[in-house]
Design a protein around this motif. Structure first.
Motif, mmCIF file in Angstrom:
data_model
loop_
_atom_site.group_PDB
_atom_site.id
_atom_site.type_symbol
_atom_site.label_atom_id
_atom_site.label_comp_id
_atom_site.label_asym_id
_atom_site.label_seq_id
_atom_site.Cartn_x
_atom_site.Cartn_y
_atom_site.Cartn_z
ATOM 1 N N LEU A 126 9.933 2.184 -7.081
ATOM 2 C CA LEU A 126 8.766 1.604 -7.721
ATOM 3 C C LEU A 126 7.511 2.272 -7.187
ATOM 4 N N GLU A 127 6.529 2.457 -8.065
ATOM 5 C CA GLU A 127 5.286 3.128 -7.689
ATOM 6 C C GLU A 127 4.087 2.342 -8.205
ATOM 7 N N PRO A 128 3.008 2.228 -7.412
ATOM 8 C CA PRO A 128 1.775 1.629 -7.930
ATOM 9 C C PRO A 128 1.189 2.503 -9.030
ATOM 10 N N THR A 129 0.379 1.892 -9.883
ATOM 11 C CA THR A 129 -0.171 2.616 -11.033
ATOM 12 C C THR A 129 -1.589 3.124 -10.798
ATOM 13 N N GLY A 130 -2.123 2.998 -9.601
ATOM 14 C CA GLY A 130 -3.508 3.372 -9.346
ATOM 15 C C GLY A 130 -3.724 4.858 -9.158
ATOM 16 N N PRO A 131 -4.957 5.242 -8.780
ATOM 17 C CA PRO A 131 -5.286 6.656 -8.549
ATOM 18 C C PRO A 131 -4.418 7.261 -7.449
ATOM 19 N N ARG A 132 -4.119 8.543 -7.583
ATOM 20 C CA ARG A 132 -3.270 9.248 -6.632
ATOM 21 C C ARG A 132 -4.104 10.160 -5.737
ATOM 22 N N GLN A 133 -3.653 10.304 -4.491
ATOM 23 C CA GLN A 133 -4.335 11.161 -3.528
ATOM 24 C C GLN A 133 -3.324 12.055 -2.832
ATOM 25 N N ALA A 134 -3.799 13.201 -2.391
ATOM 26 C CA ALA A 134 -3.000 14.027 -1.496
ATOM 27 C C ALA A 134 -2.958 13.363 -0.127
ATOM 28 N N PHE A 135 -1.905 13.609 0.623
ATOM 29 C CA PHE A 135 -1.789 13.017 1.954
ATOM 30 C C PHE A 135 -2.995 13.383 2.813
ATOM 31 N N GLU A 136 -3.454 14.623 2.678
ATOM 32 C CA GLU A 136 -4.585 15.083 3.486
ATOM 33 C C GLU A 136 -5.861 14.297 3.208
ATOM 34 N N ASP A 137 -5.945 13.641 2.065
ATOM 35 C CA ASP A 137 -7.148 12.897 1.703
ATOM 36 C C ASP A 137 -7.089 11.424 2.085
ATOM 37 N N LEU A 138 -5.950 10.968 2.607
ATOM 38 C CA LEU A 138 -5.866 9.577 3.047
ATOM 39 C C LEU A 138 -6.689 9.400 4.319
ATOM 40 N N PRO A 139 -7.417 8.304 4.453
ATOM 41 C CA PRO A 139 -8.275 8.129 5.630
ATOM 42 C C PRO A 139 -7.510 7.671 6.869
ATOM 43 N N ASP A 140 -7.635 8.431 7.946
ATOM 44 C CA ASP A 140 -7.220 7.982 9.276
ATOM 45 C C ASP A 140 -5.790 7.437 9.295
ATOM 46 N N VAL A 141 -4.827 8.267 8.960
ATOM 47 C CA VAL A 141 -3.431 7.814 8.918
ATOM 48 C C VAL A 141 -2.886 7.722 10.344
ATOM 49 N N ALA A 142 -2.328 6.555 10.695
ATOM 50 C CA ALA A 142 -1.813 6.331 12.048
ATOM 51 C C ALA A 142 -0.308 6.442 12.130
ATOM 52 N N LEU A 143 0.389 6.319 11.000
ATOM 53 C CA LEU A 143 1.847 6.309 11.018
ATOM 54 C C LEU A 143 2.383 6.644 9.641
ATOM 55 N N VAL A 144 3.437 7.459 9.603
ATOM 56 C CA VAL A 144 4.221 7.662 8.384
ATOM 57 C C VAL A 144 5.553 6.955 8.588
ATOM 58 N N LEU A 145 5.803 5.951 7.772
ATOM 59 C CA LEU A 145 7.072 5.230 7.806
ATOM 60 C C LEU A 145 8.007 5.903 6.811
ATOM 61 N N VAL A 146 9.121 6.430 7.312
ATOM 62 C CA VAL A 146 9.985 7.299 6.509
ATOM 63 C C VAL A 146 11.276 6.567 6.133
#
Length: 225
Positions: A126-146
């Motif tokens: 499932l995916e949200p329908t909102g605007p998409r961003q590149a990972f590099e444009d996400l603000p202040d990422v503290a963790l990637v949950l894989v």
């Protein structure tokens, strides 16, 4: 993984071995009691919030600005990430979840309770329908949950086989100054002995894995402080 480098020699055997392991893990996961799966998912949410320094259920402090967590929406029989996402949202973290793009790439979309979702046209997620961003444009990422079907104690991960996260992690390798911690999330029975998951040259290790019992540090090299 259609566009992954082609292996020869011992690494070439990893493909069939991974396929067999993947089937076995899927069957074992589906056989877990649904009540136990949900209890483990709720305990896992507590473990992650504690790891991040939060307290599950506590309201966000309007004066504090918390970083972004790059999470994902677990789909049954995966660990249910909904309790975790709700807790992190209450604590004031920004949340972004992946969207599958052409070429086995990921973009990211903000998540909040009630955001409209739709089934991906490229993967069973499932995916949200909102605007998409590149990972590099996400603000202040503290963790990637894989997401993973299993993680072994040396940090190797086996996923569903689509290759999206393999490519994403390869573009953001450990050791770079901007590297973000990346940890898996699995049921307790899906933490395997070191070396149990066949490793290929392009595989990217995880630094740890969350389960209902806590956080396992895999000893994988961390990004510089």
């Amino acid at each position: 993984m259609s566009s992954s480098p082609r292996a020869t020699g011992p690494a070439a055997a990893a493909g069939p071995d991974k396929a067999r392991l993947r089937r076995s893990l899927r069957e074992a996961r589906a056989a877990l009691d649904p009540v136990d799966r949900q209890r483990q998912s709720e305990a896992l949410a507590f473990v992650v919030t504690q790891y991040l320094g939060g307290t599950a259920g506590r309201a966000a402090d309007p004066a504090s600005r918390r970083p972004t967590i790059a999470a994902y929406l677990g789909l049954d029989p995966e660990p249910d990430t909904a309790p975790l996402l709700r807790d992190l949202h209450r604590l004031g973290y920004g949340l972004a979840v992946p969207v599958c793009e052409p070429g086995y790439q990921l973009s990211w979309t903000a998540w909040a309770p009630g955001v409209p979702l739709r089934r991906s046209v490229r993967a069973p997620v499932l995916e949200p329908t909102g605007p998409r961003q590149a990972f590099e444009d996400l603000p202040d990422v503290a963790l990637v949950l894989v997401p993973a079907l299993a993680v072994d104690r040396s940090g190797h991960r086996i996923g569903q086989g689509g290759g999206y996260y393999d490519r994403f992690l390869a573009r953001h390798p450990l050791g770079r100054p901007d590297a973000v911690p990346r940890l898996g999330a699995v049921y307790r029975s899906e933490v395997l002995p070191a070396g149990a998951i066949p490793a290929e040259p392009y595989d990217q290790p995880l630094q740890g894995v969350f389960t209902a019992d806590g956080v396992l540090d895999t000893g994988t090299r961390r990004p510089p402080v």
